[in-house]
Design an enzyme around this catalytic site. Sequence first.
Site, PDB file in Angstrom:
ATOM      1  N   HIS A  56       0.857  -1.189   0.000  1.00  0.00           N
ATOM      2  CA  HIS A  56       0.000   0.000   0.000  1.00  0.00           C
ATOM      3  C   HIS A  56       0.892   1.237   0.000  1.00  0.00           C
ATOM      4  O   HIS A  56       1.867   1.313   0.739  1.00  0.00           O
ATOM      5  CB  HIS A  56      -0.892   0.025   1.254  1.00  0.00           C
ATOM      6  CG  HIS A  56      -1.724   1.264   1.328  1.00  0.00           C
ATOM      7  ND1 HIS A  56      -2.901   1.415   0.625  1.00  0.00           N
ATOM      8  CD2 HIS A  56      -1.529   2.438   1.975  1.00  0.00           C
ATOM      9  CE1 HIS A  56      -3.395   2.611   0.849  1.00  0.00           C
ATOM     10  NE2 HIS A  56      -2.592   3.257   1.662  1.00  0.00           N
ATOM     11  N   ASP A  98     -15.003   2.484   8.000  1.00  0.00           N
ATOM     12  CA  ASP A  98     -13.957   3.404   7.534  1.00  0.00           C
ATOM     13  C   ASP A  98     -14.492   4.297   6.414  1.00  0.00           C
ATOM     14  O   ASP A  98     -14.199   5.491   6.367  1.00  0.00           O
ATOM     15  CB  ASP A  98     -12.724   2.645   7.037  1.00  0.00           C
ATOM     16  CG  ASP A  98     -11.757   3.602   6.370  1.00  0.00           C
ATOM     17  OD1 ASP A  98     -11.258   4.497   7.060  1.00  0.00           O
ATOM     18  OD2 ASP A  98     -11.546   3.495   5.150  1.00  0.00           O
ATOM     19  N   ARG A 113     -14.620  12.664   8.001  1.00  0.00           N
ATOM     20  CA  ARG A 113     -13.362  13.364   8.282  1.00  0.00           C
ATOM     21  C   ARG A 113     -13.048  14.375   7.192  1.00  0.00           C
ATOM     22  O   ARG A 113     -12.520  15.456   7.458  1.00  0.00           O
ATOM     23  CB  ARG A 113     -12.209  12.343   8.396  1.00  0.00           C
ATOM     24  CG  ARG A 113     -12.264  11.541   9.684  1.00  0.00           C
ATOM     25  CD  ARG A 113     -11.333  10.346   9.603  1.00  0.00           C
ATOM     26  NE  ARG A 113      -9.976  10.712   9.288  1.00  0.00           N
ATOM     27  CZ  ARG A 113      -9.124   9.953   8.586  1.00  0.00           C
ATOM     28  NH1 ARG A 113      -9.497   8.759   8.128  1.00  0.00           N
ATOM     29  NH2 ARG A 113      -7.914  10.367   8.333  1.00  0.00           N
ATOM     30  N   SER A 172      -7.315   3.950   9.364  1.00  0.00           N
ATOM     31  CA  SER A 172      -8.121   3.882   8.147  1.00  0.00           C
ATOM     32  C   SER A 172      -7.441   2.985   7.105  1.00  0.00           C
ATOM     33  O   SER A 172      -8.054   2.070   6.530  1.00  0.00           O
ATOM     34  CB  SER A 172      -8.304   5.320   7.605  1.00  0.00           C
ATOM     35  OG  SER A 172      -8.773   5.319   6.301  1.00  0.00           O
ATOM     36  N   LYS A 188      -8.571  -1.461   6.149  1.00  0.00           N
ATOM     37  CA  LYS A 188      -8.873  -2.030   4.819  1.00  0.00           C
ATOM     38  C   LYS A 188      -7.866  -3.108   4.441  1.00  0.00           C
ATOM     39  O   LYS A 188      -8.222  -4.143   3.881  1.00  0.00           O
ATOM     40  CB  LYS A 188      -8.872  -0.902   3.770  1.00  0.00           C
ATOM     41  CG  LYS A 188     -10.083   0.005   3.902  1.00  0.00           C
ATOM     42  CD  LYS A 188      -9.975   1.241   3.044  1.00  0.00           C
ATOM     43  CE  LYS A 188      -9.020   2.231   3.624  1.00  0.00           C
ATOM     44  NZ  LYS A 188      -9.184   3.631   3.232  1.00  0.00           N
TER      45      LYS A 188
HETATM   46  N1  URA Z   1      -5.935   6.928   2.919  1.00  0.00           N
HETATM   47  C1  URA Z   1      -6.867   6.268   3.626  1.00  0.00           C
HETATM   48  O1  URA Z   1      -7.301   5.189   3.228  1.00  0.00           O
HETATM   49  N2  URA Z   1      -7.314   6.824   4.764  1.00  0.00           N
HETATM   50  C2  URA Z   1      -6.867   7.989   5.244  1.00  0.00           C
HETATM   51  O2  URA Z   1      -7.295   8.416   6.288  1.00  0.00           O
HETATM   52  C3  URA Z   1      -5.893   8.666   4.498  1.00  0.00           C
HETATM   53  C4  URA Z   1      -5.445   8.101   3.331  1.00  0.00           C
END
Ligand code: URA
Length: 431
Positions: free
Chosen positions: A85, A164, A171, A186, A190
Amino acid sequence: MHEPFAAVDIIRAKRDGGTLTPEQLDWVMDAYTRGVVAEEQMAALAMAVFLRGMDPAETARWTGAMIDSGERLALHVSRPTVDKHSTGGVGDKITLPLAPLVATCGAAVPQLSGRGLGHTGGTLDKLESIPGWRAQLSAHAIGRQLEDIGAVVCAATDTLAPADRKLYALRDVTATVESVPLIASSIMSKKIAEGAGGLVLDVKVGSGAFMGSLDEARVLAKTLVDIGTAHGLPTRALLTDMSTPLGAAVGNAVEVAEAVDVLRGEGPDDVVALTLALAREMLALAGHGDVDPGTVLASGEAYETWCRMISAQGGDPDAPLPKPDHVHVVEAPETGVLTTLDARAVGVAAWRLGAGRERKEDPVQAAAGVRCLAKPGERVEAGRPLLELHTDTPDAVPAALAALEGGIEVSDAAPDRTPWPATPVLDTVRS
Ligand code: URA
């Protein structure tokens, strides 16, 4: 249903700098997902977390509660699975050569990706510039492709960490995105829900990234790695430079073309170096640390895997990529050394040209973007082409040029080669 807590008590505890208990954290996320905790209450809690922070145990539990709001993908694959990621950068097309390369080296790479928002592009937007390619796959198709080919890049399903998705949208409109525990939980909710056996993070540092300084990026990297460790997921992070775009291409089809160049042994040095550095970390986590990804890349086999990966999702890897209707050339303003080619400026320019979107529902132009024809540290002559701006909507060019203002600097006083790293890797964080 009897609720064991009141949201207002949890908000007050965090507002006053307290530590939330595992039970409070589990409940608040579950109740938010059920709609029992109202949006305005979660907004207040997110702001309290933003201002007061969360300790490592709270952050890990908050992440777990977000994972438990949905399903975990059950990957039944015979080879070890490992994922990557990136926290998001300009010209960051690394997933495209990396997934087929690591698959060719013997691991399986499930890459559930998103679309771009703002100045950093989305992997799915890039791949959708390939004629016929489909992002949406069922869980069954993901499993089959992973088993057969070893690499899948596709859209994340709605069932992964739904809390999320809800919280991220909140947010976004409450100025609570830029909080390390909230960003880290966050991302990791995932990735952990996706079910891979190992995870390598590419934490970007510089003007084009969330984190402007190496120290800030190190804190984010450590928080991400600690969450992975707390959840039993072997996790490593590389800190990598994002002060200038990665490679030469920024956009959608242009980035796919550059990824194909890498797979054919012709890509820019920095893209190749980062692809190989991430591949080595992924292979180490997958138990294939003895395989040299450089040798595999040079063999051309990873390109074959790319073609199979694209074809399996309906794409034609041999089809010509879309070309822009209009190309505007930006020339070097004077003779000297290019000292700055700012990642954020180029990213915003590509976005304005149509490569990115302002709102989630906006379309993107497949052929829009920027090609950078020089790297910082290079000597340039006045009038030499520095950038090509690609777009189907030429009236977007003035906004792109405005975004580039101050982002390009040429100095006749600078030494002929400012130290430009051959590899963007600045540091590594392991648990
Ligand atoms: N990417 C995400 O998946 N979440 C965040 O809070 C910031 C970047």
